[in-house]
Design a protein around this motif. Structure first.
Motif, short mmCIF file in Angstrom:
data_model
loop_
_atom_site.label_atom_id
_atom_site.label_comp_id
_atom_site.label_asym_id
_atom_site.label_seq_id
_atom_site.Cartn_x
_atom_site.Cartn_y
_atom_site.Cartn_z
N ALA A 1 73.70 25.83 59.46
CA ALA A 1 73.90 24.48 60.01
C ALA A 1 74.40 23.52 58.95
O ALA A 1 73.98 23.54 57.79
CB ALA A 1 72.59 23.97 60.61
N GLU B 1 67.54 28.28 68.42
CA GLU B 1 67.12 28.30 67.02
C GLU B 1 67.75 29.50 66.30
O GLU B 1 68.01 29.45 65.10
CB GLU B 1 65.60 28.41 66.92
CG GLU B 1 64.84 27.30 67.62
CD GLU B 1 63.36 27.62 67.71
OE1 GLU B 1 62.88 28.44 66.90
OE2 GLU B 1 62.68 27.06 68.58
N ARG C 1 72.87 20.82 63.00
CA ARG C 1 71.49 21.19 62.69
C ARG C 1 70.61 21.17 63.93
O ARG C 1 69.64 21.90 64.02
CB ARG C 1 70.92 20.24 61.63
CG ARG C 1 71.69 20.31 60.31
CD ARG C 1 71.06 19.48 59.22
NE ARG C 1 71.87 19.50 58.02
CZ ARG C 1 71.91 20.48 57.14
NH1 ARG C 1 71.13 21.54 57.33
NH2 ARG C 1 72.69 20.43 56.08
N ARG C 2 70.98 20.32 64.87
CA ARG C 2 70.28 20.27 66.14
C ARG C 2 71.29 20.48 67.25
O ARG C 2 72.46 20.15 67.12
CB ARG C 2 69.56 18.93 66.32
CG ARG C 2 68.42 18.72 65.35
CD ARG C 2 67.69 17.43 65.63
NE ARG C 2 66.56 17.23 64.73
CZ ARG C 2 65.74 16.18 64.78
NH1 ARG C 2 65.96 15.24 65.69
NH2 ARG C 2 64.74 16.07 63.93
N ALA D 1 66.75 36.11 57.80
CA ALA D 1 67.64 34.99 58.13
C ALA D 1 68.89 35.50 58.85
O ALA D 1 69.52 34.77 59.61
CB ALA D 1 68.04 34.24 56.87
N ARG E 1 69.84 32.79 61.80
CA ARG E 1 69.09 31.57 62.07
C ARG E 1 70.02 30.35 61.97
O ARG E 1 70.84 30.26 61.05
CB ARG E 1 67.95 31.42 61.07
CG ARG E 1 66.85 32.47 61.20
CD ARG E 1 65.74 32.22 60.20
NE ARG E 1 64.74 33.27 60.27
CZ ARG E 1 63.69 33.25 61.10
NH1 ARG E 1 63.54 32.20 61.91
NH2 ARG E 1 62.83 34.24 61.10
N ARG E 2 69.89 29.43 62.91
CA ARG E 2 70.71 28.22 62.88
C ARG E 2 70.58 27.50 61.54
O ARG E 2 71.57 27.02 60.97
CB ARG E 2 70.30 27.27 64.01
CG ARG E 2 71.07 25.95 64.02
CD ARG E 2 70.50 24.98 65.03
NE ARG E 2 70.78 25.42 66.39
CZ ARG E 2 71.86 25.08 67.09
NH1 ARG E 2 72.78 24.29 66.54
NH2 ARG E 2 72.02 25.50 68.31
N SER E 3 69.36 27.42 61.01
CA SER E 3 69.11 26.68 59.78
C SER E 3 69.88 27.26 58.59
O SER E 3 70.13 26.56 57.60
CB SER E 3 67.62 26.68 59.46
OG SER E 3 67.12 28.01 59.36
N ALA E 4 70.28 28.53 58.68
CA ALA E 4 70.97 29.18 57.56
C ALA E 4 72.43 28.77 57.45
O ALA E 4 73.04 28.89 56.38
CB ALA E 4 70.86 30.70 57.68
#
Length: 423
Positions: free
Chosen positions: A217, A131, A23-24, A159, A212-215
């Motif tokens: 991670a 990101e 996530r990071r 996304a 997107r990373r958040s999609a």
């Protein structure tokens, strides 16, 4: 992890273990060895673009130059290009490494243990700082100028932004009729086997996209072959999708890597996603038990039973060897059969991460020992049910087999095929 350092040319660590994007960023830190006066983003950057390569020595310098030119125009000092090379015999990684002094946002990973385009992409994402994550081929068949449109789509809220040969403005240059037929046939097969995933984009076999990373991670990815986009669509949390048309170019240098194996892997990948995203896959995730992997293990066990019984009959009844000697030989050959298929199929994704000879031998020795312990455990459980609890002998034997199969599977998963050597 191991790292090679030569002044400017600091290679990224070669990773192993789970194929999961953090996530990071794992490497949100400044570059070492950058010349004084050069502006370099510290910590996270906006965009990380992975370029997986194998024998692209004729293309690598040009692709890096073109990508840098495009990204400097829209994201100055806020991007990175990550070349992940599978230890190319033509020294692609070495050429890319030499370019790092000229391109301060270029990073290079040389993979000597793993192979494969999809895993190379994920390993690049794992060490990235962006990101937004992306992938583009290193053979110049994906036009770098489309990057700016893809980035714009992400900025506008998508996304996932996919460069598509089938969207408006897209196409292929000089494909043969057969290659066009195979491409369309593969897409049609995907629509039949995995309609909810494949139908979301016009070009599900694209290898050129941003996400997107958040999609994605924190999600365990299990790619196979070249079609990483299928994993992102199937396992990611993708809501809004944008497509940008592009014309697929023919190679200017190097050899094409498209083979029949890629089509076979694509079909297998579709089937695997279909099962894991179906009802059994959802139950498996809810209970945190790998039912699909266990089903493979049990199926392999049945094949071992056939080998065991067949060899016992051959050695004892046909060739006249003693019963004990025949049973021992048959059992060991059945264990070898089971190990080979489990190593290639049941735990194949884990085995691929440790393929050196001593690692395979170590897994086999552990598997043998666990099977022996399982045999002893079966006898104890059989006697417990039959002698102590007075169950029917056949029911007692069946329950013992079920419990020992679970034992063998779980212990092998945690011991024989666990990742014990991480670079």
């Amino acid at each position: 992890m191991s790292m090679v350092t030569t002044g400017y040319n600091q290679l990224l660590p070669e990773l192993s273990g789970l194929l999961q994007v953090p996530r990071r960023s794992l490497s949100a830190q400044p570059f070492d060895g950058i010349a004084e006066g050069q502006a370099v983003a510290i910590g996270a950057v906006r965009f990380s673009l992975v370029v997986p390569t194998y024998n692209e020595s004729h293309n690598i310098e040009r692709i890096v130059a073109l990508l840098s030119q495009q990204l400097d125009a829209v994201l100055p000092h806020d991007y990175e290009i990550i070349v992940v090379d599978d230890d190319s015999p033509d020294g692609t990684w070495r050429i890319a490494q030499a370019l790092m002094s000229r391109y301060p946002f270029l990073r290079v990973m040389r993979r000597q243990a793993e192979r494969g385009l999809s895993t190379a992409v994920i390993r690049g994402w794992q060490v990235s700082r962006g990101e937004v994550l992306g992938v583009i081929d290193g053979d110049l068949q994906h036009p770098p100028e489309v990057l700016q449109q893809l980035l714009a789509a992400i900025t506008q809220g998508a996304a996932l932004a996919v460069a598509s040969r089938n969207a408006d403005g897209g196409g292929v240059s000089t494909w043969s009729a057969m290659r066009r037929f195979l491409s369309r046939g593969a897409q049609l097969l995907g629509l039949v086997l995995l309609p909810d995933v494949v139908s979301r984009v016009s070009d599900p076999m694209s290898g050129y996209f941003l996400v997107r990373r958040s999609a994605i991670a924190g999600r365990s990815l299990h790619p196979l072959g070249y079609k990483i986009l299928l994993e992102v669509l199937g396992r990611g949390e993708i809501e809004q999708i944008a497509e940008v048309g592009y014309v697929f170019q023919e190679r200017e240098a190097g050899e094409s890597k498209v083979t029949w194996k890629q089509y076979r892997d694509y079909i297998y990948h579709l089937l695997r996603l279909r099962v894991s995203l179906g009802r059994l896959g959802r139950v498996s995730q809810k209970l945190n038990f790998p039912f699909i992997r266990f089903a493979r293990f049990a199926f392999v066990g049945l094949s071992g039973l056939v080998v065991d019984m067949g060899l016992l009959y051959l050695l004892h009844s046909t060739l006249g060897f003693g019963l004990t000697r025949s049973a021992i030989v048959a059992a060991e050959l059945a264990i070898i059969n089971n190990f080979v298929w489990n190593d290639r199929w049941t735990f194949g994704d884990l085995a691929q991460q440790q393929q050196k000879r001593h690692q395979v031998i170590k897994r086999f020795a552990k598997f043998n020992l666990i099977c022996l312990m399982g045999l002893i455990l079966k006898i104890l459980i059989l006697n417990l049910f039959f002698n102590a609890l007075h169950f029917n002998p056949y029911l007692s034997n069946f329950l013992a087999i079920v419990m020992v199969t679970l034992w063998n599977f779980w212990i092998n998963l945690k011991l024989s095929w666990r990742i014990t050597q991480v670079k």
